[in-house]
Design an enzyme around this catalytic site. Structure first.
Site, PDB file in Angstrom:
ATOM      1  CG  ASP A   1      -0.221  -0.077   2.536  1.00  0.00           C
ATOM      2  OD1 ASP A   1       0.748  -0.856   2.629  1.00  0.00           O
ATOM      3  OD2 ASP A   1      -0.617   0.627   3.490  1.00  0.00           O
TER       4      ASP A   1
ATOM      5  CD  GLU B   1       3.620  -0.611   7.510  1.00  0.00           C
ATOM      6  OE1 GLU B   1       3.890  -0.550   8.728  1.00  0.00           O
ATOM      7  OE2 GLU B   1       3.702   0.379   6.755  1.00  0.00           O
ATOM      8  CD  GLU B   2       2.832   3.504   5.399  1.00  0.00           C
ATOM      9  OE1 GLU B   2       2.681   4.023   6.517  1.00  0.00           O
ATOM     10  OE2 GLU B   2       3.941   3.383   4.853  1.00  0.00           O
TER      11      GLU B   2
ATOM     12  NE  ARG C   1      18.157  -3.144  19.019  1.00  0.00           N
ATOM     13  CZ  ARG C   1      19.240  -2.730  19.660  1.00  0.00           C
ATOM     14  NH1 ARG C   1      20.128  -1.966  19.055  1.00  0.00           N
ATOM     15  NH2 ARG C   1      19.442  -3.074  20.900  1.00  0.00           N
TER      16      ARG C   1
ATOM     17  CG  HIS D   1       5.666   8.213   6.053  1.00  0.00           C
ATOM     18  ND1 HIS D   1       4.656   7.992   6.956  1.00  0.00           N
ATOM     19  CD2 HIS D   1       6.055   6.981   5.645  1.00  0.00           C
ATOM     20  CE1 HIS D   1       4.453   6.691   7.098  1.00  0.00           C
ATOM     21  NE2 HIS D   1       5.307   6.055   6.298  1.00  0.00           N
TER      22      HIS D   1
END
Length: 389
Positions: A82, A139-140, A179, A361
Site C-alpha cells: 500500500d 501496512e500504513e 538488531r 513519508h
C-alpha cells in the site's frame, strides 16, 4: 556485492514493475490493481499455488524447492503493497497519476523486489522445503499484517519462520542494518475530544475556550517523556492534528486533537497511556472543560528473534559483505505491522539502504532502483541458505 547473474539480468524488468506500481498508488486494503498484478505475475512465474483475498486483499504465492523434501521447512517472506495519502512533489516521469496518493514509503520497491525473488526462486528451485511469498495490504495504519495473521496465513501455509525487509533512507545502497530484540516501536493512536462553552470572541469570560484548553493539554503532554519516562528508555508523544473553530470571532464549543505515542517496552507503553489520561482529563477540568482521550493500541513493538536475526545477518553478509552489515543498529521509533507476524512466528526484520534520498513519508521521496538487485539477492540467498537440502 554478490548478485547472482540471473538476478542482475532482471534488474531492468523489475525497475519497470516498480515504476508502474509507483505511478498507480493505492491505499490501505484498496490495493486491487496492485494485488491483481502481483497474483498474475506469480502465476506467470509458475508458483505452485497463488492465493488471493487473505487478510482482505493480501496475496500469497507458494514455491516448492527442487532439492527434495530436505528438512521440509517452510519460510515466509513478506512485502507490503500500500501507499500513503500524500500528494507527490517530484517531477519523475513515473510520478503518481492519482491525486493525493503516492508511494512515499517504498512499498512499490518492496513489492517489486519480492516479485523478483519469486521469479528467480520459481525458475531455479535450488533449495529444499517451501518458500512462501506474502504480499500484504494496509501496512500504513490499517493493520494488514494483523488481518493476514487473523486470516490464518501462518497455519494455512505451515510457515515456521517469517522475514521482512524495509528500505532505509540515509543508509548507503548496498548496506544492511538490523538488531535482535526491539527494532521498531509500538505505535499507538491518540484521539482527544474537548468540550467547552462557545461564544463571542469579545466575551471570553463568558466562555470556556477549547483552543486554550487544547493548547495547555499539548504543552502538558510534552512533560510525559521528559519527566515520567526513565531517560534510559525511549518514548515519543506527538500531537499532529488540532481542529477547532470556523471563524475569527467565535470561541469554539469543541476541539479535536490527534496524534501518536511510540514506545519500545510494555512498561513504557502502559505509562504513556496512564499519564495521557491523567493529563488530558485533569487539564480540561482545571479550565472548566471536559475532555475524553481515546487511546488505540495499534501496532506492537517489532521484536526480532535472536536466532533468526543472527541468520539474517549472515545472509546479508553473503550478499553485501560483513563490513556493510550493521548487526547492532539503534532502534527506530517508527512503527511496523510486521510486528504481528513476528508475534505469530519467529523471524527477523531488516533494513536495506536506500542511499541519500528524501525521508520516508516525505512528498519528495522515491525508492532507489539501485537497491533492487541487492534486496532480491537477499531474499533468494535467505531461502537457499535456510533450506539447502
Amino acid at each position: 556485492m554478490s548478485i547472482p547473474p540471473p538476478i542482475a539480468d532482471m534488474h531492468a524488468e523489475i525497475i519497470a514493475w516498480r515504476r508502474d506500481l509507483h505511478a498507480h498508488p493505492e491505499l490501505l486494503f484498496d490495493v486491487h490493481r496492485t494485488a491483481g498484478i502481483v497474483a498474475d505475475k506469480l502465476k506467470t512465474f509458475g508458483c505452485d499455488e497463488v492465493v488471493t483475498g487473505i487478510g482482505k486483499t493480501g496475496v500469497v504465492g507458494v514455491i516448492r524447492g527442487g532439492k527434495g523434501p530436505g528438512s521440509a521447512k517452510t519460510i515466509g517472506l513478506r512485502a507490503d503493497m500500500d501507499a500513503l495519502p500524500i500528494a507527490e512533489q517530484t517531477n519523475l516521469p513515473y510520478r503518481s497519476t492519482v491525486p493525493g496518493k503516492m508511494h512515499a514509503c517504498g512499498h512499490d520497491g518492496h513489492t517489486s523486489m519480492l516479485l523478483g525473488a519469486a521469479k528467480y526462486l520459481a525458475a531455479t528451485r535450488d533449495f529444499a522445503g517451501t518458500a512462501v511469498v506474502i504480499f500484504q495490504p494496509a501496512e500504513e495504519g490499517g493493520g494488514g499484517g494483523r488481518e493476514m495473521v487473523r486470516d490464518g496465513v501462518m497455519e494455512r501455509f505451515a510457515i515456521e519462520e517469517v522475514y521482512g525487509m524495509h528500505n532505509a533512507p540515509g543508509l548507503p545502497v548496498g548496506a544492511f542494518a538490523i538488531r535482535p530484540g526491539a527494532l521498531l516501536a509500538a505505535s499507538d493512536r491518540i484521539i482527544i475530544d474537548i468540550e467547552g462553552h462557545g461564544g463571542h470572541a469579545a466575551k471570553p469570560h463568558k466562555c470556556v475556550d477549547t483552543i486554550l484548553v487544547g493548547a495547555q493539554i499539548i504543552n502538558q503532554i510534552q512533560s510525559i517523556v521528559a519527566r515520567n519516562v526513565d531517560p534510559i528508555d525511549s518514548a515519543v508523544v506527538s500531537i499532529c492534528v488540532f481542529q477547532a473553530g470556523d471563524t475569527g470571532n467565535v470561541i469554539p464549543q469543541t476541539a479535536h486533537l490527534r496524534g501518536t505515542a511510540r514506545s519500545l517496552t510494555p512498561a513504557v507503553r502502559d505509562r504513556l497511556e496512564q499519564r495521557l489520561h491523567e493529563i488530558v482529563e485533569g487539564t480540561a477540568r482545571l479550565y472548566g472543560a471536559s475532555a475524553k482521550l481515546t487511546y488505540h493500541r495499534d501496532y506492537p513493538v517489532t521484536r526480532n528473534h535472536e536466532r533468526q536475526t543472527a541468520f539474517a545477518v549472515s545472509v546479508a553478509a553473503q550478499v553485501a559483505g560483513g563490513e556493510r552489515v550493521d548487526a547492532a543498529a539503534a532502534p527506530v521509533m517508527g512503527g511496523e505491522d510486521f510486528s504481528f507476524m513476528l508475534e505469530a512466528r519467529p523471524g527477523a526484520f531488516i533494513f536495506v539502504g536506500n542511499g541519500d534520498s528524501a525521508g520516508l513519508h516525505h512528498p519528495a521521496y522515491d525508492f532507489n532502483d539501485k537497491t533492487i538487485p541487492i534486496g532480491v539477492a537477499y531474499w533468494a540467498k535467505l531461502v537457499e541458505t535456510a533450506m539447502p537440502g
